[in-house]
Design a protein around this motif. Structure first.
Motif, PDB file in Angstrom:
ATOM      1  N   GLY A   1       8.659   1.075   4.308  1.00  0.00           N
ATOM      2  CA  GLY A   1       8.382   1.320   2.899  1.00  0.00           C
ATOM      3  C   GLY A   1       8.943   2.635   2.375  1.00  0.00           C
ATOM      4  O   GLY A   1       8.875   2.906   1.173  1.00  0.00           O
ATOM      5  N   SER A   2       9.497   3.514   3.250  1.00  0.00           N
ATOM      6  CA  SER A   2      10.106   4.790   2.832  1.00  0.00           C
ATOM      7  C   SER A   2      11.602   4.726   3.050  1.00  0.00           C
ATOM      8  O   SER A   2      12.115   3.879   3.802  1.00  0.00           O
ATOM      9  CB  SER A   2       9.511   5.953   3.633  1.00  0.00           C
ATOM     10  OG  SER A   2       8.116   6.070   3.402  1.00  0.00           O
ATOM     11  N   SER A   3      12.349   5.648   2.388  1.00  0.00           N
ATOM     12  CA  SER A   3      13.798   5.713   2.537  1.00  0.00           C
ATOM     13  C   SER A   3      14.198   7.086   3.064  1.00  0.00           C
ATOM     14  O   SER A   3      13.566   8.099   2.749  1.00  0.00           O
ATOM     15  CB  SER A   3      14.506   5.412   1.215  1.00  0.00           C
ATOM     16  OG  SER A   3      14.094   6.327   0.217  1.00  0.00           O
TER      17      SER A   3
ATOM     18  N   ASP B   1       0.795   5.389  -1.988  1.00  0.00           N
ATOM     19  CA  ASP B   1      -0.536   5.023  -1.503  1.00  0.00           C
ATOM     20  C   ASP B   1      -0.984   3.704  -2.129  1.00  0.00           C
ATOM     21  O   ASP B   1      -0.556   3.318  -3.224  1.00  0.00           O
ATOM     22  CB  ASP B   1      -1.547   6.118  -1.848  1.00  0.00           C
ATOM     23  CG  ASP B   1      -1.224   7.432  -1.151  1.00  0.00           C
ATOM     24  OD1 ASP B   1      -0.647   7.371  -0.048  1.00  0.00           O
ATOM     25  OD2 ASP B   1      -1.522   8.498  -1.720  1.00  0.00           O
ATOM     26  N   THR B   2      -1.867   2.997  -1.406  1.00  0.00           N
ATOM     27  CA  THR B   2      -2.437   1.758  -1.925  1.00  0.00           C
ATOM     28  C   THR B   2      -3.346   2.057  -3.102  1.00  0.00           C
ATOM     29  O   THR B   2      -4.213   2.940  -3.028  1.00  0.00           O
ATOM     30  CB  THR B   2      -3.234   1.039  -0.836  1.00  0.00           C
ATOM     31  OG1 THR B   2      -2.364   0.763   0.273  1.00  0.00           O
ATOM     32  CG2 THR B   2      -3.821  -0.273  -1.355  1.00  0.00           C
ATOM     33  N   GLY B   3      -3.132   1.344  -4.209  1.00  0.00           N
ATOM     34  CA  GLY B   3      -3.914   1.579  -5.404  1.00  0.00           C
ATOM     35  C   GLY B   3      -5.296   0.955  -5.306  1.00  0.00           C
ATOM     36  O   GLY B   3      -5.587   0.181  -4.377  1.00  0.00           O
TER      37      GLY B   3
END
Length: 618
Positions: free
Chosen positions: A172-174, A202-204
């Motif tokens: 999920g990151s680059s 972050d998860t909302g």
């Protein structure tokens, strides 16, 4: 000499006295056509005042008459084309640009550093293949570093060789590759090779529930549209519905029709009906639940809940908004009128349409089924009944009811009732003629039961041929069942049939001859030809020589001289001319012949035929 330069691509149009020239398929520019060049159409020329765009020129009023899509020539004679004027101005512009601070020299990929002989202070050198950059200062090139844009993000590939500024995504990151050396096998976030570009968020927080927990629908309940909205399962059709309008439930079908519920989940549950319906065939309407999963063309069985042996089925049409179901009934069982119907999906019956409990009794065309099951092949040679009655002194004979397998095992031939036939030409039915072809003559006629497989009609035919009777039109199946003797051109002679034996009312002297030591053949006029039968004969013989032995046998047997050593079926064992008599069963050939031989010459020989056994094999 050098020809004058020109340009003539496309065609031109210009009105008489016009100042605008329109081009077709022309590409006029400040290079191939310039102000001051000469435009020539035909024999008339004029100066070009301006080049408006690739398809339009400005000229003085045209005096060469109107021209439409005409060929032309532009003579490149503009003073602007003379060196020292425009050309020198262009060169000065170029030199000024080259001397501007910030000018880039591009370095070939094969070189490690820029050529030191190139460049002026304040200028730059760039190697596009690596992104390396230098600046020219104090008369030399100084390395500044590597300058490259970010690569296109793609999921991390452990086998790929990454270069500076390549971008990979993982988890999920680059990440951006920061190591000057190209390499593979270093997964992010290894800080020696990668730097975080964008981190996964972050998860909302959880949003509001759209629906309440699903529950079975019930009457007298408060249902809400939400959010969260009430969601229910219909107690019968098992569909799932969402509440659209807040209400206190009454009758579900009424609430649905009023738009208070929306179908959101289709069940495969079957319906029921309280319609009072009498079991039978044809179309009939039921009232059932709404929103069932039935579609037009579904095949359903409606069974009585109290007794599942009472049912009817067929292809149906169904209206999900009203619950109206129309069944086109083509099968049913049981009888009566019921109002406790349960619907169930069923498959389309096969072509045979058999029920195991019926044990094939429900076959609508049993003769065809017998053929399709291959029964005639198993019953080849079968013959039961079909006895011939020929009382004599009348012009008719009868064949009793019975069944036989067609001689080629194509079908079973069933004569359901006795049939009487006359000696005239064949015609279908009782008391009609049965002769296949030709004129009547004294002698044996073979009798056949015949069948038309198209109409299943069975009749009787007689023919001189034992194997290939001339069949009436449509009749292709036949089986020989015996013979009759036609006598005196009027009547059939009396014959008694017992099983497969045919007995004359008396005996007939068929052979009266003198036989010797050479085998002789004789025809039995009282046995039929065309088939091999077992003749029932009485043989009487005698010889003046005592101890004479004689044979009587079929023509196909290997013959040997009769004697007390090898045997015989008759002998002279007493005084001369006394002889003896024997009852014998001898197989004839298809010409009704048998053979006889004596151990001595001049044996008096008499053969009386009493009848024959016919195997009726075909």
């Amino acid at each position: 000499m050098t020809a004058l330069a020109s340009y003539s691509t496309g065609t031109v149009s210009v009105p008489a006295g016009g100042t605008i020239v329109s081009g077709s398929a022309t590409i006029w520019s400040g290079t191939n056509v310039r102000s001051g060049d000469v435009l020539q159409i035909g024999n008339f020329q004029t100066i070009i005042a301006d080049v408006t765009d690739p398809t339009h020129l400005v000229i003085p009023p045209w005096g060469g008459g109107a021209q439409a899509d005409a060929a032309y020539v532009v003579w490149k004679m503009s003073p602007q084309r003379i060196a020292g004027a425009q050309a020198m101005a262009d060169v000065s512009t170029l030199v000024a640009a080259l001397n501007t601070t910030g000018f880039f020299w591009f370095i070939d990929a094969a070189l490690a550093v820029p050529d030191p002989s190139l460049g002026s202070d304040g200028q730059f050198a760039l190697q596009p293949s690596t992104g390396k950059m230098w600046v020219h200062a104090a008369g030399a090139w100084t390395y500044l570093g590597i300058y490259r844009g970010l690569g296109i993000p793609a999921p991390y590939d452990n086998a790929k060789a990454y270069n500076l500024m390549d971008v990979a995504t993982i988890g999920g990151s680059s990440y951006v590759w920061i190591n000057a050396a190209s390499s593979s096998g270093h997964a992010p976030p290894d800080p020696t090779y990668w730097v975080l570009l964008a981190s996964k968020g972050d998860t909302g927080p959880a949003g509001p529930l759209p629906w309440l927990q699903t529950a079975a629908w019930a009457t007298g309940q408060n249902y809400v549209a939400g959010p969260p909205a009430s969601v229910v399962v219909h107690p019968i059709n098992k569909n799932v519905y969402q509440c659209l309008v807040a209400h206190v439930s009454g009758t579900f079908a009424t609430d649905v029709a009023a738009g208070k519920w929306r179908l959101i989940g289709q069940s495969a549950a079957e319906g029921t009906s309280a319609s009072s319906i009498t079991i039978g065939a044809g179309s009939i309407g039921f009232t059932t639940q709404t929103d069932l999963s039935y579609q037009n063309g579904v095949r359903l069985r409606a069974s009585s809940n109290a007794n599942i042996g009472n049912w009817q089925e067929g292809v149906c049409t169904y209206d999900p908004s009203t619950g109206a179901l129309l069944m086109f009934r083509d099968k049913f069982a049981g009888a009566g009128t019921f109002n406790d119907w349960n619907f169930n999906r069923v498959g389309q019956p096969g072509a045979g349409d058999l029920s195991s409990t019926a044990n094939l009794s429900d076959l609508t065309n049993k003769p065809a089924a017998i053929v399709n099951l291959g029964i005639p092949g198993l019953m080849l040679g079968h013959l039961s009944g079909l006895k011939i009655t020929s009382p004599g002194a009348v012009s008719t004979f009868s064949v009793s009811a019975g069944v036989a397998c067609d001689r080629n095992a194509g079908d079973m031939i069933v004569l359901s009732a006795a049939l009487t036939k006359s000696s005239s030409a064949w015609a279908a039915g009782n008391n009609n003629g049965c002769l296949d072809t030709g004129a009547l003559a004294n002698g044996f006629y073979h009798v056949f039961v015949i069948k038309n497989p198209t109409t299943s009609t069975v009749d009787v035919l007689m023919s001189k041929s034992a194997t290939v009777p001339t069949m009436p039109a449509g009749y292709t199946l036949f089986r020989r069942v015996g013979v009759v003797w036609f006598n005196s051109g009027v009547n059939f002679s009396a014959l008694l049939q017992r099983g497969r034996e045919f007995i004359w009312p008396g005996s007939a002297l068929d052979i009266s001859a003198t036989i010797g030591t050479t085998l002789q053949t004789f025809a039995l006029a009282s046995c039929p030809t065309g088939v091999r039968v077992q003749a029932l004969v009485n043989v009487i013989a005698w010889n003046a020589t005592q101890n004479t032995v004689w044979w009587t046998h079929e023509t196909g047997l290997t013959d040997n001289a009769p004697s007390y050593s090898v045997g015989g079926n008759g002998l002279e064992a007493s005084t001369a001319t006394s002889g003896n008599a024997n009852d014998l069963r001898i197989w004839t050939d298809t010409s009704a012949q048998i053979a006889a031989r004596s151990s001595n010459a001049n044996t008096s020989y008499r053969c009386f035929t009493r009848g024959w056994f016919d195997p009726l094999e075909g």
